[in-house]
Design an enzyme around this catalytic site. Structure first.
Site, PDB file in Angstrom:
ATOM      1  N   GLU A 263     -15.072   6.528   1.905  1.00 44.55           N
ATOM      2  CA  GLU A 263     -15.075   5.460   2.911  1.00 44.55           C
ATOM      3  C   GLU A 263     -15.734   5.892   4.215  1.00 44.55           C
ATOM      4  OE1 GLU A 263     -10.773   4.851   3.017  1.00 44.55           O
ATOM      5  OE2 GLU A 263     -10.783   5.545   5.083  1.00 44.55           O
TER       6      GLU A 263
ATOM      7  N   HIS B  80      -6.068  10.616   2.847  1.00 42.21           N
ATOM      8  CA  HIS B  80      -6.767  10.566   4.141  1.00 42.21           C
ATOM      9  C   HIS B  80      -7.233  11.936   4.612  1.00 42.21           C
ATOM     10  CE1 HIS B  80      -7.484   7.772   7.659  1.00 42.21           C
ATOM     11  NE2 HIS B  80      -7.699   7.029   6.598  1.00 42.21           N
TER      12      HIS B  80
ATOM     13  N   HIS C 195      -1.850  -3.230  -0.024  1.00 38.54           N
ATOM     14  CA  HIS C 195      -1.149  -2.100   0.583  1.00 38.54           C
ATOM     15  C   HIS C 195       0.355  -2.350   0.611  1.00 38.54           C
ATOM     16  CE1 HIS C 195      -4.569  -0.268   3.204  1.00 38.54           C
ATOM     17  NE2 HIS C 195      -5.026  -0.693   2.048  1.00 38.54           N
TER      18      HIS C 195
ATOM     19  N   ARG D  56     -16.084   4.879  -2.834  1.00 38.47           N
ATOM     20  CA  ARG D  56     -15.340   4.074  -1.857  1.00 38.47           C
ATOM     21  C   ARG D  56     -16.193   3.522  -0.722  1.00 38.47           C
ATOM     22  NH1 ARG D  56     -11.229   1.757  -1.014  1.00 38.47           N
ATOM     23  NH2 ARG D  56     -10.365   2.851   0.776  1.00 38.47           N
TER      24      ARG D  56
HETATM   25  C1  CS2 Z   1      -7.964   3.583   4.995  1.00 38.90           C
HETATM   26  C2  CS2 Z   1      -8.424   2.852   6.208  1.00 38.90           C
HETATM   27  O1  CS2 Z   1      -8.286   1.586   3.837  1.00 38.90           O
HETATM   28  C3  CS2 Z   1      -8.186   2.785   3.739  1.00 38.90           C
HETATM   29  O2  CS2 Z   1      -8.205   3.390   2.696  1.00 38.90           O
HETATM   30  O3  CS2 Z   1      -8.330   4.885   4.808  1.00 38.90           O
HETATM   31  O4  CS2 Z   1      -7.345   2.084   6.628  1.00 38.90           O
HETATM   32  C4  CS2 Z   1      -8.927   3.700   7.358  1.00 38.90           C
HETATM   33  O5  CS2 Z   1      -7.903   4.441   7.912  1.00 38.90           O
HETATM   34  C5  CS2 Z   1      -9.531   2.830   8.388  1.00 38.90           C
HETATM   35  O6  CS2 Z   1     -10.503   2.017   7.796  1.00 38.90           O
HETATM   36  C6  CS2 Z   1     -10.135   3.617   9.524  1.00 38.90           C
HETATM   37  O7  CS2 Z   1     -10.913   2.782  10.292  1.00 38.90           O
HETATM   38 MG    MG Z   2      -8.718   5.377   2.752  1.00 39.00          MG
END
Ligand code: CS2
Ligand code: MG
Length: 412
Positions: A272, A222, A126, A293
């Site tokens: 995710e 997001h 990141h 994901r």
């Molecule tokens: C995010 C996460 O990693 C990612 O891509 O979307 O940081 C997410 O916000 C968190 O896992 C929420 O718990």
């Molecule tokens: Mg994410």
């Protein structure tokens, strides 16, 4: 039952070394220990209670070797299927049993899954910043560490913040982005899709000029856009060759991705917050996405995620496991064993854990030159230090909420 490894105990361990983690420890009558990650960010205690009150009593006396049978039992006999709490609890048991099997076999779990299909798992790091200068420093730090792929997030000018922007430098001068905040009240952030849509192409045009064509660039929306806004974003980013565009719209309505797909060739990553193969059925069968994901921790463990990735493989869709700091080192290790073994591995998210987290979780995975390898210790290769854990009591933390300019609650 010859060769059975009967389960003596299943303990739920809750600790907060820099952030909250829920860990399941399964011990056999012969004293072999297996660990599973059960961390569901912001809803940790719901999974802890599910495991402690409803799952642990079912496990005692069972044969730890029967991983598939235990998975099916927990999934089918609960009657109430799917959902993040259930699937994280099942995941923790599944991981712990794979860990036990590996330790008893004297082999790393990836060997039990068919052996290595590659030398290491490509990871992305990141980078974030309050503005482009700040983001530039963050990207350069990641590139200096050898990362070949970097996710870019930056505050949108005029909007006061944005998703994924780190608020502090953590240990070792690293920017770590921690979305859950240990505050009494939930933090609220602003969101304005029009400003964001105007700014995003400028961000990636700047990044390509600054860092060149070779580095793999990723971006996470997001869940903030409507399908047609997401389609427009994907199209506007095409000249900048993104590795992927993540969660551009909520995916409960899988068919929404048909519209996005008609308009853009930017690769799409989704899932995710999804936890079952059924959550991906249309996305995969209609080839509406490019990367899955889901995580070992939230999608039913190694057993279920392997099934999901193999389903995706039939449609040339690859893995891209969720790997934020809210997945514990146990979950990260499990993801790496699975990622090393499957054929359709794509990339693994790597948000390095805080040093305090590693005081509790001792890992054997290793990072070098943009790749992570799970290591060759038997099982998952993670040890839990109870003495260290006792120093870090659970402390409630909440994910933020997003509101539009007029105060309406929006997707976070
Ligand atoms: C995010 C996460 O990693 C990612 O891509 O979307 O940081 C997410 O916000 C968190 O896992 C929420 O718990
Ligand atoms: Mg994410």
């Amino acid at each position: 039952m010859t060769g059975a490894a009967r389960i003596r105990s299943a303990e739920v361990l809750v600790a907060s070394p820099a952030r909250n983690f829920v860990t399941l420890r399964v011990t056999t009558e012969d004293g072999v220990v297996g660990l599973g990650d059960a961390t569901l960010n912001g809803r940790e205690l719901a999974v802890a209670a599910y495991l402690r009150d409803h799952v642990a009593p079912l496990l005692v006396g069972r044969d730890a070797h029967r991983i598939e049978d235990v998975w099916q039992l927990l999934y089918r006999s609960a009657y109430w299927r799917r959902g993040p709490v259930t699937m994280s609890a099942v995941a923790a048991v599944d991981m712990a049993l794979w860990d036990i099997k590996g330790r008893m076999a004297g082999m790393p779990v990836y060997q039990l899954l068919g052996g290595a299909s590659r030398d290491g798992c490509l990871v992305y790091a990141h980078a974030s910043g309050a503005d482009l200068d700040d983001l530039g420093d963050s990207v350069r730090a990641r590139l200096d560490e050898g990362y070949l792929a970097v996710r870019l997030q930056v505050a949108v000018p005029g909007m006061g913040g944005g998703y994924g922007v780190a608020s502090s430098r953590a240990s070792g001068g690293r920017y770590t982005y921690e979305p859950a905040k240990r505050a009494g009240l939930q933090i609220e952030e602003g969101w304005d899709s029009r400003r964001y849509l105007r700014f995003a192409p400028d961000l990636f045009s700047w990044a390509r000029e600054e860092f060149g064509a070779e580095v793999m660039l990723l971006h996470d929306v997001h869940h903030r856009l409507t399908p047609i806004e997401a389609a427009r974003l994907g199209r506007s980013l095409e000249p900048f060759d993104l590795f992927w565009l993540e969660d551009c719209t909520p995916a409960e309505n899988q068919e929404a991705f048909r519209l996005i797909r008609q308009h853009t060739t930017t690769p799409l990553a989704v899932g995710e917050v999804l936890n079952s193969v059924w959550d991906f059925r249309t996305l995969i069968q209609e080839q509406l996405i490019d990367y899955v994901r889901a995580s070992v921790t939230h999608a039913g463990g190694i057993t279920h995620l392997k099934r999901l990735f193999e389903f995706a493989a039939q449609y040339q869709i690859k893995s891209g496991s969720h790997g934020p700091t809210d997945i514990s080192p146990v979950g990260m290790a499990a993801a790496l064993h699975l990622g090393l073994a499957i054929h359709n591995f794509g990339i693994q998210e790597h948000m390095a854990h805080h040093d305090l987290t590693h005081e509790v979780f001792h890992t054997s995975y290793r990072y070098a030159d943009g790749y992570l390898h799970p290591g060759d210790a038997p099982g998952l290769g993670v040890e839990y230090n109870d003495d260290a854990a006792r120093r870090f009591a659970y402390s409630p933390a909440l994910l933020p909420a997003a509101r539009l300019t007029d105060g309406t609650v929006h997707d976070w």
